[in-house]
Scaffold this motif. Sequence first.
Motif, mmCIF file in Angstrom:
data_model
loop_
_atom_site.group_PDB
_atom_site.id
_atom_site.type_symbol
_atom_site.label_atom_id
_atom_site.label_comp_id
_atom_site.label_asym_id
_atom_site.label_seq_id
_atom_site.Cartn_x
_atom_site.Cartn_y
_atom_site.Cartn_z
ATOM 1 N N THR A 10 2.254 -4.212 26.303
ATOM 2 C CA THR A 10 1.442 -2.995 26.182
ATOM 3 C C THR A 10 1.303 -2.263 27.510
ATOM 4 O O THR A 10 0.824 -1.129 27.534
ATOM 5 C CB THR A 10 0.026 -3.320 25.658
ATOM 6 O OG1 THR A 10 -0.681 -4.090 26.632
ATOM 7 C CG2 THR A 10 0.080 -4.054 24.330
ATOM 8 N N LEU A 11 1.733 -2.897 28.601
ATOM 9 C CA LEU A 11 1.603 -2.303 29.932
ATOM 10 C C LEU A 11 2.737 -1.320 30.204
ATOM 11 O O LEU A 11 3.813 -1.418 29.606
ATOM 12 C CB LEU A 11 1.621 -3.405 30.992
ATOM 13 C CG LEU A 11 0.477 -4.418 30.920
ATOM 14 C CD1 LEU A 11 0.723 -5.551 31.911
ATOM 15 C CD2 LEU A 11 -0.855 -3.760 31.163
ATOM 16 N N PRO A 12 2.519 -0.404 31.152
ATOM 17 C CA PRO A 12 3.604 0.505 31.542
ATOM 18 C C PRO A 12 4.800 -0.284 32.090
ATOM 19 O O PRO A 12 4.647 -1.385 32.618
ATOM 20 C CB PRO A 12 2.970 1.358 32.650
ATOM 21 C CG PRO A 12 1.499 1.228 32.449
ATOM 22 C CD PRO A 12 1.275 -0.121 31.852
ATOM 23 N N GLU A 13 5.989 0.301 31.974
ATOM 24 C CA GLU A 13 7.235 -0.357 32.393
ATOM 25 C C GLU A 13 7.186 -0.850 33.834
ATOM 26 O O GLU A 13 7.633 -1.961 34.126
ATOM 27 C CB GLU A 13 8.425 0.599 32.217
ATOM 28 C CG GLU A 13 8.890 0.762 30.795
ATOM 29 C CD GLU A 13 9.533 -0.504 30.264
ATOM 30 O OE1 GLU A 13 10.275 -1.189 30.989
ATOM 31 O OE2 GLU A 13 9.277 -0.814 29.078
ATOM 32 N N ASP A 14 6.639 -0.038 34.756
ATOM 33 C CA ASP A 14 6.620 -0.459 36.150
ATOM 34 C C ASP A 14 5.745 -1.694 36.356
ATOM 35 O O ASP A 14 6.078 -2.591 37.135
ATOM 36 C CB ASP A 14 6.182 0.679 37.081
ATOM 37 C CG ASP A 14 4.785 1.209 36.778
ATOM 38 O OD1 ASP A 14 4.363 1.184 35.596
ATOM 39 O OD2 ASP A 14 4.107 1.647 37.727
ATOM 40 N N GLU A 15 4.646 -1.792 35.626
ATOM 41 C CA GLU A 15 3.795 -2.980 35.723
ATOM 42 C C GLU A 15 4.492 -4.188 35.110
ATOM 43 O O GLU A 15 4.390 -5.292 35.627
ATOM 44 C CB GLU A 15 2.445 -2.736 35.054
ATOM 45 C CG GLU A 15 1.556 -1.784 35.837
ATOM 46 C CD GLU A 15 0.191 -1.597 35.195
ATOM 47 O OE1 GLU A 15 -0.342 -2.575 34.628
ATOM 48 O OE2 GLU A 15 -0.330 -0.476 35.264
ATOM 49 N N GLN A 16 5.215 -3.979 34.011
ATOM 50 C CA GLN A 16 5.961 -5.077 33.395
ATOM 51 C C GLN A 16 7.022 -5.604 34.367
ATOM 52 O O GLN A 16 7.208 -6.823 34.497
ATOM 53 C CB GLN A 16 6.629 -4.622 32.094
ATOM 54 C CG GLN A 16 5.656 -4.377 30.959
ATOM 55 C CD GLN A 16 6.362 -3.983 29.682
ATOM 56 O OE1 GLN A 16 7.416 -4.531 29.332
ATOM 57 N NE2 GLN A 16 5.792 -3.026 28.961
ATOM 58 N N ARG A 17 7.705 -4.689 35.061
ATOM 59 C CA ARG A 17 8.717 -5.102 36.031
ATOM 60 C C ARG A 17 8.081 -5.873 37.190
ATOM 61 O O ARG A 17 8.616 -6.882 37.651
ATOM 62 C CB ARG A 17 9.490 -3.893 36.554
ATOM 63 C CG ARG A 17 10.556 -3.390 35.586
ATOM 64 C CD ARG A 17 11.477 -2.381 36.246
ATOM 65 N NE ARG A 17 10.781 -1.188 36.705
ATOM 66 C CZ ARG A 17 10.478 -0.136 35.949
ATOM 67 N NH1 ARG A 17 10.833 -0.114 34.675
ATOM 68 N NH2 ARG A 17 9.847 0.906 36.462
#
Length: 108
Positions: A10-17
Motif C-alpha cells: 500500500t506504500l508508494p513505490e519509492d518507500e517500497q524500494r
Amino acid sequence: MDDLDKLIQTLPEDEQRAIAKRADELVTAHNLRELRALAGRTQEDVSAATGFKQTNVSRLEKRADMKLSTLRDYVESLGGTLKIVADVAGKKVDLSSIAERSRHGSKI
C-alpha cells in the motif's frame, strides 16, 4: 502473503524500494557485528539492552558458536526476532520454537 507484505504494497513505490533495499542489506549481513552496524546500534547499546558487559559483546561478535538463548538476546537487543528455519529436501520447517524454549530453560 502475510499482513506485512500487504501493508508494504500500500506504500508508494519509492518507500517500497527503500524497504526492499534495507531488507536486502540486513539479509546480507555475514556476522553479528555487521548485523549490529546495519541496525545502527553500538556495542554499548547491545550491552545496555542485554546486560552483557561491552567486552563480552565484543567477544560474542567474534564467536562462531553460542547458545541459542544468547543469540536470541543479542538479536532482540537490535529490535529483531530470532527465526530458525531448516531447509530439508526443499521443505522449509520453522524451528523458532527451539529458541523460544531456550528462554524458559527447557531442556531436551
